[in-house]
Design an enzyme around this catalytic site. Structure first.
Site, PDB file in Angstrom:
ATOM      1  CG  PHE A 130      13.393  -3.093  12.892  1.00 21.58           C
ATOM      2  CD1 PHE A 130      13.407  -2.390  14.093  1.00 21.58           C
ATOM      3  CD2 PHE A 130      13.729  -4.444  12.918  1.00 21.58           C
ATOM      4  CE1 PHE A 130      13.752  -3.010  15.286  1.00 21.58           C
ATOM      5  CE2 PHE A 130      14.070  -5.072  14.107  1.00 21.58           C
ATOM      6  CZ  PHE A 130      14.085  -4.360  15.287  1.00 21.58           C
ATOM      7  CB  ILE A 131      18.016  -3.205  11.414  1.00 21.61           C
ATOM      8  CG1 ILE A 131      17.296  -4.395  12.061  1.00 21.61           C
ATOM      9  CG2 ILE A 131      19.496  -3.174  11.823  1.00 21.61           C
ATOM     10  CD1 ILE A 131      17.824  -5.769  11.657  1.00 21.61           C
ATOM     11  N   GLY A 132      17.797  -0.374   9.949  1.00 21.17           N
ATOM     12  CA  GLY A 132      18.506   0.719   9.282  1.00 21.17           C
ATOM     13  C   GLY A 132      18.328   2.052   9.990  1.00 21.17           C
TER      14      GLY A 132
ATOM     15  CE1 TYR B  63      15.889 -12.376   4.831  1.00 21.61           C
ATOM     16  CE2 TYR B  63      15.984 -14.031   6.566  1.00 21.61           C
ATOM     17  CZ  TYR B  63      16.281 -12.772   6.099  1.00 21.61           C
ATOM     18  OH  TYR B  63      16.962 -11.902   6.891  1.00 21.61           O
TER      19      TYR B  63
ATOM     20  CG  ASP C  23      14.131  -1.347  -6.176  1.00 24.33           C
ATOM     21  OD1 ASP C  23      15.147  -2.058  -6.061  1.00 24.33           O
ATOM     22  OD2 ASP C  23      12.969  -1.771  -6.018  1.00 24.33           O
TER      23      ASP C  23
ATOM     24  CE  LYS D  57      20.301 -10.943   4.817  1.00 23.11           C
ATOM     25  NZ  LYS D  57      20.168  -9.515   4.356  1.00 23.11           N
TER      26      LYS D  57
ATOM     27  N   GLY E 272      17.999   2.598   5.117  1.00 21.65           N
ATOM     28  CA  GLY E 272      18.174   3.434   6.319  1.00 21.65           C
ATOM     29  C   GLY E 272      16.877   3.954   6.914  1.00 21.65           C
TER      30      GLY E 272
ATOM     31  CB  ALA F  13      17.326  -7.221   2.926  1.00 23.16           C
TER      32      ALA F  13
HETATM   33  C1  UD1 Z   1      14.421 -14.233  12.284  1.00 19.55           C
HETATM   34  C2  UD1 Z   1      13.936 -13.348  11.170  1.00 19.55           C
HETATM   35  C3  UD1 Z   1      14.870 -13.333  10.015  1.00 19.55           C
HETATM   36  C4  UD1 Z   1      16.225 -12.884  10.492  1.00 19.55           C
HETATM   37  C5  UD1 Z   1      16.655 -13.778  11.629  1.00 19.55           C
HETATM   38  C6  UD1 Z   1      17.964 -13.259  12.187  1.00 19.55           C
HETATM   39  C7  UD1 Z   1      11.660 -12.996  10.516  1.00 19.55           C
HETATM   40  C8  UD1 Z   1      10.373 -13.629  10.098  1.00 19.55           C
HETATM   41  N1  UD1 Z   1      12.646 -13.834  10.738  1.00 19.55           N
HETATM   42  O1  UD1 Z   1      14.458 -15.598  11.865  1.00 19.55           O
HETATM   43  O2  UD1 Z   1      14.419 -12.447   9.023  1.00 19.55           O
HETATM   44  O3  UD1 Z   1      17.174 -12.942   9.455  1.00 19.55           O
HETATM   45  O4  UD1 Z   1      15.698 -13.782  12.663  1.00 19.55           O
HETATM   46  O5  UD1 Z   1      17.839 -11.925  12.535  1.00 19.55           O
HETATM   47  O6  UD1 Z   1      11.775 -11.796  10.647  1.00 19.55           O
HETATM   48  N2  UD1 Z   1       7.072 -18.398  16.019  1.00 19.55           N
HETATM   49  C9  UD1 Z   1       6.042 -18.562  16.947  1.00 19.55           C
HETATM   50  N3  UD1 Z   1       4.868 -17.885  16.750  1.00 19.55           N
HETATM   51  C10 UD1 Z   1       4.665 -17.051  15.664  1.00 19.55           C
HETATM   52  C11 UD1 Z   1       5.725 -16.891  14.733  1.00 19.55           C
HETATM   53  C12 UD1 Z   1       6.909 -17.582  14.952  1.00 19.55           C
HETATM   54  O7  UD1 Z   1       6.192 -19.288  17.922  1.00 19.55           O
HETATM   55  O8  UD1 Z   1       3.583 -16.471  15.563  1.00 19.55           O
HETATM   56  C13 UD1 Z   1       8.329 -19.145  16.248  1.00 19.55           C
HETATM   57  C14 UD1 Z   1       8.831 -19.835  14.988  1.00 19.55           C
HETATM   58  O9  UD1 Z   1       8.223 -21.103  14.852  1.00 19.55           O
HETATM   59  C15 UD1 Z   1      10.322 -19.945  15.259  1.00 19.55           C
HETATM   60  C16 UD1 Z   1      10.632 -18.706  16.125  1.00 19.55           C
HETATM   61  O10 UD1 Z   1       9.377 -18.238  16.577  1.00 19.55           O
HETATM   62  O11 UD1 Z   1      10.604 -21.084  16.002  1.00 19.55           O
HETATM   63  C17 UD1 Z   1      11.347 -17.587  15.413  1.00 19.55           C
HETATM   64  O12 UD1 Z   1      10.658 -17.216  14.284  1.00 19.55           O
HETATM   65  P1  UD1 Z   1      10.996 -15.944  13.380  1.00 19.55           P
HETATM   66  O13 UD1 Z   1      11.261 -14.751  14.205  1.00 19.55           O
HETATM   67  O14 UD1 Z   1       9.893 -15.854  12.391  1.00 19.55           O
HETATM   68  O15 UD1 Z   1      12.249 -16.423  12.515  1.00 19.55           O
HETATM   69  P2  UD1 Z   1      13.760 -16.813  12.657  1.00 19.55           P
HETATM   70  O16 UD1 Z   1      13.972 -18.008  11.816  1.00 19.55           O
HETATM   71  O17 UD1 Z   1      14.206 -16.945  14.070  1.00 19.55           O
END
Ligand code: UD1
Length: 352
Positions: free
Chosen positions: A11-13, A180, A56, A184, A8, A78
């Site tokens: 960020f989301i919490g 990850y 924890d 989940k 809580g 998480a």
């Molecule tokens: C994200 C979250 C994940 C969460 C999910 C659903 C992260 C790292 N990922 O997954 O925890 O469960 O949403 O809420 O928090 N990208 C760029 N430039 C960068 C970094 C990433 O272009 O510097 C691109 C990546 O290649 C990818 C996209 O952005 O195509 C999304 O990446 P990211 O937000 O890391 O992860 P998700 O798999 O979408």
């Protein structure tokens, strides 16, 4: 209702906390303030009357104590993100899966039967695709040699034609593509076992790409919106991977918080026991390039650079239908993309 909210302070919490308090719930927070999410010298910033148990989620005694007098649990604690590689696996499994197992065991002992679980669209792996010739087909994991050659779009496993992305529903097969994501999915599976054995009810909220105020800054565990925002803050251009045309459903954190509150209400009226999954997205797919461009415009920073770089654990497109959440939770996203991004452009981030 008296609710235990794990994570809580995160960020989301923290948004879920505000939303539950506004709805009149009594909330206790269990949060260890992980340095990866809160920075090294974290101090909690919770509303004054909220009790914080800074322990924890793997600590059975602390969880048992935190559950006393509680009627439902909203589990957000998480370790998130793609991480730095295979060496992160023990931490992901420890925090996410062992943590959930401890929580569920203690809920069974304390007779708490309602759970809202923060899950993720990452359980699907790639989104839904169809082939002009073969209809709906699964997209196999992308091959490093294709990505290196700039072939980012998944192809039909039968005829190798480029596939067309569509919206994934909760009935889609699960196929986690990184560590990850596997944790989940295991959280959902453990919660389903718990529900079957105890008569419990679980709403598993499969979040799409959540962004908004208090998002953690630029770390290997941060989502792409925070990484772009941090770059722009430093006066640098956002670096967009692949060709920038990968599709996601960016959903504003306030909408996600309301989904948790709606899901909590649903656990009191759900008939029978078991786990029900709900996609939580804005319903308006965008590309990663759109997010970079919109943020750069809102901040007045340098235009994004499309780098062609890639991460093997990333999926190409994943966007989902949130129709089930609309029909059964009575929830739908309200924040339009441009408004959410403008607000995010000037909002405070966390940690760093
Ligand atoms: C994200 C979250 C994940 C969460 C999910 C659903 C992260 C790292 N990922 O997954 O925890 O469960 O949403 O809420 O928090 N990208 C760029 N430039 C960068 C970094 C990433 O272009 O510097 C691109 C990546 O290649 C990818 C996209 O952005 O195509 C999304 O990446 P990211 O937000 O890391 O992860 P998700 O798999 O979408």
């Amino acid at each position: 209702m008296r609710v235990l909210l794990t994570g809580g302070a995160g960020f989301i919490g923290s948004h879920v906390l505000e939303c539950l308090l506004d709805a009149g719930h009594e909330v206790r927070v269990l949060d260890v303030l992980l340095p990866a999410a809160h920075g090294p010298a974290a101090s909690p910033r919770l509303p004054r009357d909220v009790e914080l148990v800074r322990r924890d989620v793997r600590d059975a005694d602390a969880v048992a104590q935190a559950l006393s007098g509680v009627e439902a649990v909203v589990h957000q604690a998480a370790m998130v993100g793609l991480g730095t590689g295979i060496g992160d696996l023990p931490d992901y499994v420890g925090v996410n899966d062992l943590g959930t197992a401890v929580l569920l065991t203690q809920m069974a002992r304390s007779g708490v039967h309602r759970l809202v679980l923060a899950s993720s669209m990452v359980v699907y792996g790639e989104g839904r695709y169809s082939c002009a010739e073969h209809g709906d087909v699964p997209a196999p994991p992308r091959r490093p040699e294709d990505l290196e050659a700039g072939r980012f779009e998944p192809c039909c496993p039968q005829c190798a034609r480029e596939l067309t992305p569509g919206l994934v529903s909760e009935e889609a097969p699960v196929d986690p593509r990184n560590g990850y994501a596997a944790t989940k999915l295991a959280q959902e599976q453990l919660a389903a076992v718990w529900a079957r054995e105890t008569g419990g009810v679980v709403a598993a909220l499969r979040y799409h790409n959540v962004y908004g105020p208090r998002m953690p800054r630029d770390t290997p565990y941060a989502g792409v919106a925070a990484i772009f925002r941090s770059a722009l803050e430093r006066g640098e251009a956002p670096r967009v991977f692949e060709d920038g045309r990968q599709r996601r459903d960016f959903v504003e954190v306030g909408d996600v918080a309301r989904a948790n509150e709606a899901a909590l209400a649903w656990t009191t009226r759900a008939s029978g026991s078991g786990l029900r999954a709900f996609n939580i997205g804005s319903g308006s797919p965008r590309t990663v390039g759109d997010m970079a461009g919109e943020l750069a415009r809102a901040i007045g920073g340098p235009a994004p650079v499309v780098t062609g770089a890639f991460r093997l654990g990333d999926v190409r497109h994943v966007t989902a239908s949130s129709a089930r959440a609309v029909a059964e939770l009575g929830w739908s996203a309200r924040v339009p993309f441009a408004d959410g991004v403008s607000r995010f452009a000037v909002a405070a981030l966390r940690g760093g």
